[in-house]
Design an enzyme around this catalytic site. Structure first.
Site, PDB file in Angstrom:
ATOM      1  CB  CYS A  89      -1.736   8.182   0.652  1.00 37.17           C
ATOM      2  SG  CYS A  89      -2.989   7.062   1.305  1.00 37.17           S
ATOM      3  CG  HIS A 332      -0.097   2.677   0.549  1.00 38.30           C
ATOM      4  ND1 HIS A 332       0.721   3.759   0.794  1.00 38.30           N
ATOM      5  CD2 HIS A 332      -1.325   3.203   0.278  1.00 38.30           C
ATOM      6  CE1 HIS A 332       0.028   4.874   0.665  1.00 38.30           C
ATOM      7  NE2 HIS A 332      -1.221   4.570   0.373  1.00 38.30           N
ATOM      8  CB  CYS A 362      -4.824   8.915  -5.160  1.00 42.72           C
ATOM      9  SG  CYS A 362      -4.569   7.203  -4.652  1.00 42.72           S
TER      10      CYS A 362
END
Length: 376
Positions: A89, A332, A362
């Site tokens: 991510c 996201h 994260c």
């Protein structure tokens, strides 16, 4: 000593899964933000030394070095190279780190950093296929059959004593803040409309904690994590132009912010989502700054317990934590999110005269990036 500064930052709207951007090839989505960022900055693409591009699922429509595909789709000179970064991510945030490091070291004079993910066209997990990414040596080390971010989010909620009501209230606030920012025009200057979409498509106006309380849990029947307090599956891209102060001055470009500090951290891969805490402490220690010196924090809202646990450990004030909402409301797009968040943060800092901003995300495997920007 050379520094690294950001002279422009542009992002696409964030599209919902199978929504307005699902018909746009990720190469064209990349090309769109590449062309927008150089046009707005008045930069000749031929002067770009490298395009450092984040992407997680590098298969299907995102195979074949998607950054290079985007350069060619944009019509840029064939002399402009690209490389693709995968730090899960945090891929696009890592792309900014690499671009900044290249500029500071003198390997680059001018680089574009950013990322893309079309989760509509290349679903999450596609890169794994039928493979087994974790050998017995890793699974035996932790006594698990595998690693799951949703279960990790439940573990975070239990460890920090976060109730269903708390995570739902936080999630409703994310939608409220995003709606308020959109209505105030906070995103207008950073957005590059595409495919008829000129706003972030995931925002659900009128979301309340009471409505979210009616959703079923996704990973644990007795847990707290639902689709409503998790980040949305999305499509999107963003690009930032990175150079040195001297190079910018020679060409009459006005930098927005300096990459002040960039660090990484790792933590337990089972709970997985706690490394932003360690990364933040590391970034502050290395920069010589304190929590109180930072005027805005972007802590990616992978799941609501992530920023809430982070806040409990750092003591950051509510008003400076994700003041524009976050991935719960906006979405996201995995490999693009790091540059989307940084674009939002850079513009927010400039619009409000905020000297320091800190971004952390994260990442699968129990990792995190943290970046401190300084307004110029």
């Amino acid at each position: 000593m050379r520094d690294a500064v950001i002279i422009e930052a542009v992002r696409s709207p964030i599209g919902k899964r199978n929504g307005s951007l699902s018909g746009v090839h990720p190469g064209d989505l990349t090309a769109h933000v590449l062309n927008e960022v150089v046009q707005r900055a008045g930069v000749d693409p031929a002067d770009v030394d490298d395009v450092v591009w984040g992407c997680v699922s590098q298969v299907g429509d995102q195979a074949g070095s998607i950054g290079r595909v985007g350069v060619l789709a944009a019509g840029w000179p064939e002399s402009v190279p690209s490389t693709v970064v995968d730090r899960r991510c945090g891929s696009a945030q890592q792309a900014v780190h690499f671009a900044a490091a290249g500029v500071i070291s003198g390997q680059y004079d001018l680089a574009v950093a950013g990322g893309v993910e079309s989760m509509s066209r290349v679903p999450m997990g596609s890169a794994r296929g039928d493979g087994k990414p974790y050998p017995p040596s890793v699974l035996d080390r932790y006594g698990v059959d595998g690693f799951n971010q949703g279960i990790g989010a439940e573990m975070v909620a239990r460890k920090w004593g976060l109730s269903r009501a708390q995570v739902d209230e936080y999630s409703a606030r994310s939608h409220e803040r995003t709606a308020a920012a959109a209505d105030a025009g906070a995103f207008d200057a950073q957005l590059a409309p595409l495919a008829g979409l000129d706003h972030d498509e995931g925002l659900r106006r009128g979301t309340t904690a009471e409505k979210l309380a009616g959703l079923r849990t996704a990973f644990d029947e007795d847990g707290v994590i639902t689709a409503g307090n998790s980040s949305q599956i999305s499509d999107g891209a963003a690009a930032l132009l990175v150079t040195s102060s001297d190079y910018a001055a020679e060409r009459g470009w006005k930098p927005i912010a300096r990459v002040h500090t960039a660090v990484l951290a790792g933590d337990d891969p089972v709970i997985m989502l706690t490394a932003p805490i360690a990364a933040t402490h590391k970034a502050l220690a290395r920069s010589g700054l304190s929590i109180g010196d930072i005027g805005v924090f972007e802590v990616n809202e992978a799941f609501a317990p992530v920023p809430l646990a982070w806040q409990a450990e750092t003591g950051a004030a509510d008003e400076v934590l994700n003041p524009l909402g976050g991935a719960i409301a906006v979405g996201h797009p995995l490999g693009g999110s790091g540059s989307v968040l940084m674009t939002r943060m850079v513009h927010h800092m400039r619009d409000n005269g905020i000297r320091y901003g800190l971004q952390t995300m994260c990442e699968a495997g129990g990792m995190a990036n943290a970046t401190i920007l300084e307004l110029i």
